[in-house]
Every structure is written in structure tokens, then in C-alpha cells.
Design a protein around this motif. Sequence first.
Motif, short mmCIF file in Angstrom:
data_model
loop_
_atom_site.label_atom_id
_atom_site.label_comp_id
_atom_site.label_asym_id
_atom_site.label_seq_id
_atom_site.Cartn_x
_atom_site.Cartn_y
_atom_site.Cartn_z
N THR A 26 -64.70 -5.94 14.17
CA THR A 26 -65.60 -5.31 14.59
C THR A 26 -65.30 -3.98 14.92
OG1 THR A 26 -66.87 -7.26 15.52
CG2 THR A 26 -67.75 -4.91 16.35
N PHE A 27 -65.92 -2.92 14.35
CA PHE A 27 -65.64 -1.53 14.36
C PHE A 27 -66.82 -0.58 15.22
CE2 PHE A 27 -63.03 -2.98 10.83
CZ PHE A 27 -61.68 -2.58 11.36
N ARG A 28 -66.25 0.35 16.17
CA ARG A 28 -67.15 1.34 16.52
C ARG A 28 -66.53 2.55 16.46
NH1 ARG A 28 -70.83 0.47 22.07
NH2 ARG A 28 -72.49 1.71 21.56
N VAL A 29 -67.44 3.54 15.96
CA VAL A 29 -66.86 5.00 15.75
C VAL A 29 -67.66 6.04 16.63
CG1 VAL A 29 -66.45 6.88 14.05
CG2 VAL A 29 -66.45 4.31 13.15
N ALA A 30 -66.68 7.09 17.07
CA ALA A 30 -67.33 8.04 17.94
C ALA A 30 -66.74 9.33 17.53
CB ALA A 30 -66.59 7.86 19.66
N PHE A 31 -67.78 10.42 17.70
CA PHE A 31 -67.40 12.06 17.37
C PHE A 31 -67.05 12.35 18.96
CE2 PHE A 31 -68.71 11.14 13.01
CZ PHE A 31 -68.46 12.24 12.60
#
Length: 519
Positions: free
Chosen positions: A175-180
Amino acid sequence: MSERLIKVLIVDDEAIVRNGLKKIINWEKIGCTICGEASNGKEALDKINELFPSIVLLDVTMPVMSGIEVLAEVHNNPKNYPGNPQFIILSGYSDFDYAHKAINYGAKGYLVKPVDEDILEEKIIALANEVRLESETNTLRTKSNKENLAKKFSQMFLFGAVDDAFNPEEDSNDTFRVAFISPVLCGCEGQLQSLKFAIEHSFKFCKFIYFSMEAEMILVLKNEEDFSVEHNFNALCKALQKKGSIAAIGKSGKGLQGALDSYNQAKKLYSRLFFFENIPFITEENTDSKTILPQKPTPSEDVNLFSCIGDLVKYIEIYDLENIGKIIQEQREALKTSTKTADQVKKICMAFIVELSNQIRTKHPEKELTAVSAMDLVNLIYSQNYFDEMIRIVSDYTNGLAEAFTSNSSNSTILKVIQYVKSNYNTDLKLEMLGNLFNCNSAYLGKKFREYTGVPFNTYMDIIRIEKAKNMIATTDLKIYEISKLVGYSNTDYFYLKFKKHTNMTPKEFKASQAKTQG
């Protein structure tokens, strides 16, 4: 020593032995430090997880849990002891069976008491060197792997397709979660190393990679629960001492396509970061959908934003602060839920203030209006990082215009204070001193000053000083540090910061622009 000290834990049930081991070797000289001690096997396991020693000097015969049992526990359950300590056995028995078991469980040495200090020192130096070499190798390997992975994720995000960056066999069910993350809102513009350090510290217990894309920092988290992500972002804001939103986070997604989907959502959220001042990060769950998903623009959208100026002028003339506040709030909501970008909203607010000021001055040329002109606030508005900061400037300025239409006798005091400030801007002026000088409470004076001028006292001081500095830069050959002191800034670095905030240029850039204009 320049290299890091290797941590050593001493485990023995006899205090006299523990104390002796601490003294018979000059630990710092050989690049080590005693990080703690334990008197039995169970306590040793607790200390290993608490202190993360690289080397453990371990007695065999102890109460509660023996040294051999400690070795077996660490050997059989390595995931429970991520520090991967190396053991040297110190035993009162020269029994082969003990030594055989110790070596089978991974002990790096077996020394019989009383221990020869030269042999012990030689053994520890050799083991410490092994630990350092392994650490350096793992660090380089991890760094190289992360750099390669970061390149692949960056390529996938840039081209918008998984197969443009990864081979099919590289996909997984992770599972991946991306943030700017915004370096500007983090206060790290031009200081990315500070931001990187804060990220590594705040997310040190997570699996992640990060890299720069254009002006943003991209953070990719792997197999992290939502509560963990939020906890660590709160820690990042605390480390950076920031209260407003600094990041936009997409939803979790399965596999590499899930990572790409999370990236695209975070990117969409990031474009609205300007509108959220009171939360450390934004997600689709913690924000207003009307702000995150703005309404489609209407043909008359821009006209409507300015159609209220006529009514606003009427309310300013009768000092109706309640209706002035309602109009400002209506415009705030219209802008916040529009499709306008941050720059577009700032330009609208600049034009709004200038047009309002022009209509008031045209209709009432006889009025002594606010001491700060609309044009002085243009750069201040453009430098704001958050929407509500900018709206407060608009609101304060509008209320300041209304103040000019009251018969309040406190205005005469404010005018005297403003005149005094204009004459003494280069001194260390404080509201407390001005309150004593003009016989009024400093808190009340600050409130009335802001109502009248439209800006807080310190902001007004900066505006006056920067205008004087601009004139000196344009008309004299004085050095920047000399001008800084002449206008009231004892710290030249602070002067540079304030000058750029109010002009969007450094003093040197401003001087160069003036030279071009005159040339």
C-alpha cells in the motif's frame, strides 16, 4: 574521534564485575561508549531494545534468564531486536558445551574470567570495526536502493503511467500513500537540507522515500496506517514550528497504480493548499469539499466580486462595521469556492483594494484617509502564504477607511502618533513607549492604530522603513548595511528579509532595477 562511538552494553549479575569492565578499558579511546548495564538476562533484553547497543558483553550464569537464553532469544527472533547487537561472552566456565552453544547462537567471542584486558580490548576493537563496516555498507546499499526507487517513482509520476518506469515483476500488493510538501510553506525555501532533515527525523520509523519534483518535495509512504501518517505529519509541523497547511496527502492505494492514483489526488489537493491556514496538512477527508472541488466558473464571476464596492462605500461612510464584515465574508466565501488559483485570488484582492480606495478618495477628497495607501499593501498581499492572512489585510484596510468617517476623538491621538512615527521611524519604537508618551493604554493604542491604518503597528513601521530605504537605495551610494541601520534595522539579515517581503526583491535587485530605469 571523528567517527561515531560504538555503543556497548555490559550484562553481568555482579556489580563489581560491571564496574570493573567500565574501568579497565579506555572506551572512548577505542571508539566506544558504555550505553548501559544490566544485572540479568531479562533486563538485558529490555536494554537491548531500549538502547540499541552494537556490542553486548554478556555473562553466562545469571538469575531470571541466562546468557545462553539471551543469545537464543535474539538469534531466534531477529525481528524483535532490529538493532542486531553483536555478543562477546564473558564466562567463569571454560566448558566447551557453553562455548559451542554460544558460537552456534552467533556470539562473536567467548572469553573466560578473569578476563585479560588486552585480549578483551583487541576483541572489541576488531568487532567495532566490523560493526562500522557493516553499517557503512548497509547505509550505502540503502541509499543507492532509495535513489534508484526515487528515480523510478519520479518517472512514473512525470509520465503518468506505471509501465513507463517499472517492469511488471516489480509491482506488488504493498500500500502506498503520496504527499506533496511545500518547501515555501515549511519555511525552507532555498534550504532543502533543513526540510530533508525534518522529514527523516519525523518519519524515522516509517518506510518511505522522498525526492524533489519542480518546486515541491514528494514523499512516498509504504504500508503505513492512516493514523501513523497523520501522527508523523503532525510531528513534522511541530519540528518545523508551522501551524498552517504545509502538505497535501492523497488516499492510500494498492500497488504501483495505487501509488500513481494517490499522487494525482495529492497534486489536485496541493493546488488548493493556499486556502487552508488552520490545519497542518490537507486530505480529502479533513477539508471542505466546496473548497477542494470548487464550483465551475460563471461568466459574471469576476464582475460579482467587484459589484459590492458601491454598497461597501455606503457602509464605510456610515461606519457600519457589521455590514462591512458581512460583505467581506461573502467575498471571502466566493473567492474560496471559486476556481481561481492562489495568484489569481491575490491579484483580485489587490485590484479590489485599489478600486475601493479610488472610489472613496474620488467621492471624499476632503477626507484624511488611512495613513497606509492601497498601493503600499499590494506587495504585502502578494507575499501572504495563506488565503485568510490576505483576507485579514483586506478587512483591516476596509475598516481603517471606515474609521476616517467617525467623529471619534481618538483619531486625533492616532494622527499625532502616526506623525511621531514618521519622524522617528529609525528609532526603536514600541507601543508601550508611545502609550506612555501620548497618555493612553498601549493595547488600546495598538487596536486603534490598526483600525485607523488598516495594518498592525509593526507592519506599518516596516512599510515606512522600507519606503525610506527604497528612496536611499535609489538616490544615494550608501552601502546596504548602512541604509539598514539608518532606517532602523540593526540586523542587516533581518532588513533583507523585510525588504524582500514588501518589494518581492532583495535590496541589490531593487538597486539594479533602478539603475536600468534611470539608464
